[in-house]
Scaffold this active site. Sequence first.
Site, short mmCIF file in Angstrom:
data_model
loop_
_atom_site.label_atom_id
_atom_site.label_comp_id
_atom_site.label_asym_id
_atom_site.label_seq_id
_atom_site.Cartn_x
_atom_site.Cartn_y
_atom_site.Cartn_z
N TYR A 2 36.40 36.09 35.80
CA TYR A 2 36.42 36.25 37.87
C TYR A 2 34.94 36.12 38.18
O TYR A 2 33.63 36.65 37.61
CB TYR A 2 36.52 37.65 38.61
N1 LIG Z 1 46.20 39.12 35.85
C1 LIG Z 1 45.64 37.68 36.21
O1 LIG Z 1 46.33 37.44 35.85
C2 LIG Z 1 45.81 37.94 38.23
C3 LIG Z 1 46.29 36.96 38.55
C4 LIG Z 1 45.66 36.41 40.25
C5 LIG Z 1 44.75 38.28 40.98
N2 LIG Z 1 44.59 39.06 40.01
C6 LIG Z 1 44.04 40.71 40.21
O2 LIG Z 1 45.12 41.13 41.97
C7 LIG Z 1 44.30 40.71 43.24
C8 LIG Z 1 44.36 40.02 43.67
O3 LIG Z 1 44.70 38.78 43.90
P1 LIG Z 1 44.87 37.79 45.44
O4 LIG Z 1 43.67 38.23 45.93
O5 LIG Z 1 45.11 36.72 44.88
O6 LIG Z 1 46.58 38.41 46.11
P2 LIG Z 1 46.89 38.80 47.56
O7 LIG Z 1 46.36 40.34 47.96
O8 LIG Z 1 48.13 39.08 47.11
O9 LIG Z 1 46.22 37.98 48.82
C9 LIG Z 1 45.09 37.95 49.25
C10 LIG Z 1 45.36 37.74 50.40
O10 LIG Z 1 46.03 38.14 51.11
C11 LIG Z 1 44.98 38.02 53.06
N3 LIG Z 1 45.25 39.12 53.20
C12 LIG Z 1 45.33 40.80 52.50
N4 LIG Z 1 45.47 41.34 53.42
C13 LIG Z 1 45.32 40.87 54.67
C14 LIG Z 1 45.54 41.27 56.03
N5 LIG Z 1 46.15 42.73 55.81
N6 LIG Z 1 45.90 40.69 57.04
C15 LIG Z 1 46.01 38.94 56.44
N7 LIG Z 1 45.17 38.74 55.60
C16 LIG Z 1 45.68 39.33 54.57
C17 LIG Z 1 43.47 37.79 52.00
O11 LIG Z 1 42.70 37.66 52.88
P3 LIG Z 1 41.03 38.08 53.09
O12 LIG Z 1 40.16 38.10 52.46
O13 LIG Z 1 40.89 37.36 54.40
O14 LIG Z 1 41.49 39.92 53.26
C18 LIG Z 1 43.84 36.59 50.63
O15 LIG Z 1 43.39 35.76 50.75
C19 LIG Z 1 42.57 39.56 42.78
O16 LIG Z 1 42.03 40.63 42.96
C20 LIG Z 1 42.76 40.02 40.62
O17 LIG Z 1 42.25 41.85 40.91
C21 LIG Z 1 44.69 38.97 38.84
#
Ligand SMILES: NC(=O)c1ccc[n+]([C@@H]2O[C@H](COP(=O)([O-])OP(=O)(O)OC[C@H]3O[C@@H](n4cnc5c(N)ncnc54)[C@H](OP(=O)(O)O)[C@@H]3O)[C@@H](O)[C@H]2O)c1
Length: 323
Positions: free
Chosen positions: A57
């Site tokens: 990351y």
């Molecule tokens: N192991 C793996 O291969 C892998 C792959 C991907 C991710 N990850 C992990 O999973 C975590 C989360 O993944 P992700 O960021 O892809 O997914 P997510 O949590 O599904 O989505 C994040 C998105 O949702 C928005 N969001 C969150 N809360 C919101 C709300 N209350 N209202 C409006 N929009 C909202 C965020 O915008 P805002 O920023 O504006 O809140 C962001 O654009 C990562 O940080 C990482 O640690 C792991």
Amino acid sequence: MEYTTLGSTGMTVSRIGLGCMSFGSGQEWMLDRNASTDLIERAIDLGINFFDTANVYSTGESEEIVGDALAGYDRDAHVVATKVYAEMNPDNPNASGLSRKAIEQELEASLDRLGMETVDLYQLHRWDYETPIEQTLRALDDAVRRGKARYIGASSMWAYQFAEALKTCDSLGLERVATMQNHYNVFYREEEREMLPLCDREGVGVTPWSPLARGVGTRPHDELDSTTRGRTDESLSQIPYLQGGGEEINERIQELAAENGVTMAQISLAWLLHKEWVDAPIIGTTSVEHLEQAVEALEISLSASELAYLEEPYEPLPVTGHE
Ligand SMILES: NC(=O)c1ccc[n+]([C@@H]2O[C@H](COP(=O)([O-])OP(=O)(O)OC[C@H]3O[C@@H](n4cnc5c(N)ncnc54)[C@H](OP(=O)(O)O)[C@@H]3O)[C@@H](O)[C@H]2O)c1
């Protein structure tokens, strides 16, 4: 905050894990160091004790930010998870994959960036087709014996691969892979076929990634471009969330959010939190307000008919995340 025991680790984590992939630089939608630190501090205020990062990351910057932010707190109070596998240095092929050499070098580098002697959970980010799993698991077992990692976890892979890893641990008496961070949300449920029943049967802790479908579960499908990440996160267009029944699911989330007087993000997250095989979703946000909403979602109770209403339009999707 609610807490749960993470699978068979015996370790207690908050039911919301904070994903740290958005901290650092390299993408327009990422948060700089100061804003990331503020978000981590607010997470701690809210009772979140579980932080998920990876060496890859922002090529290590996320680990540095997390380590610095947590340095002012009691180290014992937090559960810090990181990962190994992805390319860290295009000029050094041994800085990626799951060979003993890569694992030992990358774990040292992660600990150095985190400023910690031990990471609580060290996760295999993907399956390495070039390294025998026995070698990988022996290197991880040694890391635990040396006090560099407390628990071993894995992330997206095929269920048959994860079953092989578990069987190898058991037959060789190695530290068992205790957690699975997989791709699972109301728009992408392919993991319900094999991986989640396997985790359930084996007592593996489940910590889904992208629980809000990278934002698709947070706003109407015709407004996805309204945020910087919605416009610029290239991986979003590669994930088929809106194929099949996806648009209908998104519209039903809108309806239930309006009826319950909560946000779409809260309905999406509440659906996941109602799934018994889920321990702690790893949420990604760059906003304190959105983080607070995630924590509030723990209080939302959806009825069986509301859960079924959200699930009904789902159609099988191409496997995405580890294909
Ligand atoms: N192991 C793996 O291969 C892998 C792959 C991907 C991710 N990850 C992990 O999973 C975590 C989360 O993944 P992700 O960021 O892809 O997914 P997510 O949590 O599904 O989505 C994040 C998105 O949702 C928005 N969001 C969150 N809360 C919101 C709300 N209350 N209202 C409006 N929009 C909202 C965020 O915008 P805002 O920023 O504006 O809140 C962001 O654009 C990562 O940080 C990482 O640690 C792991």
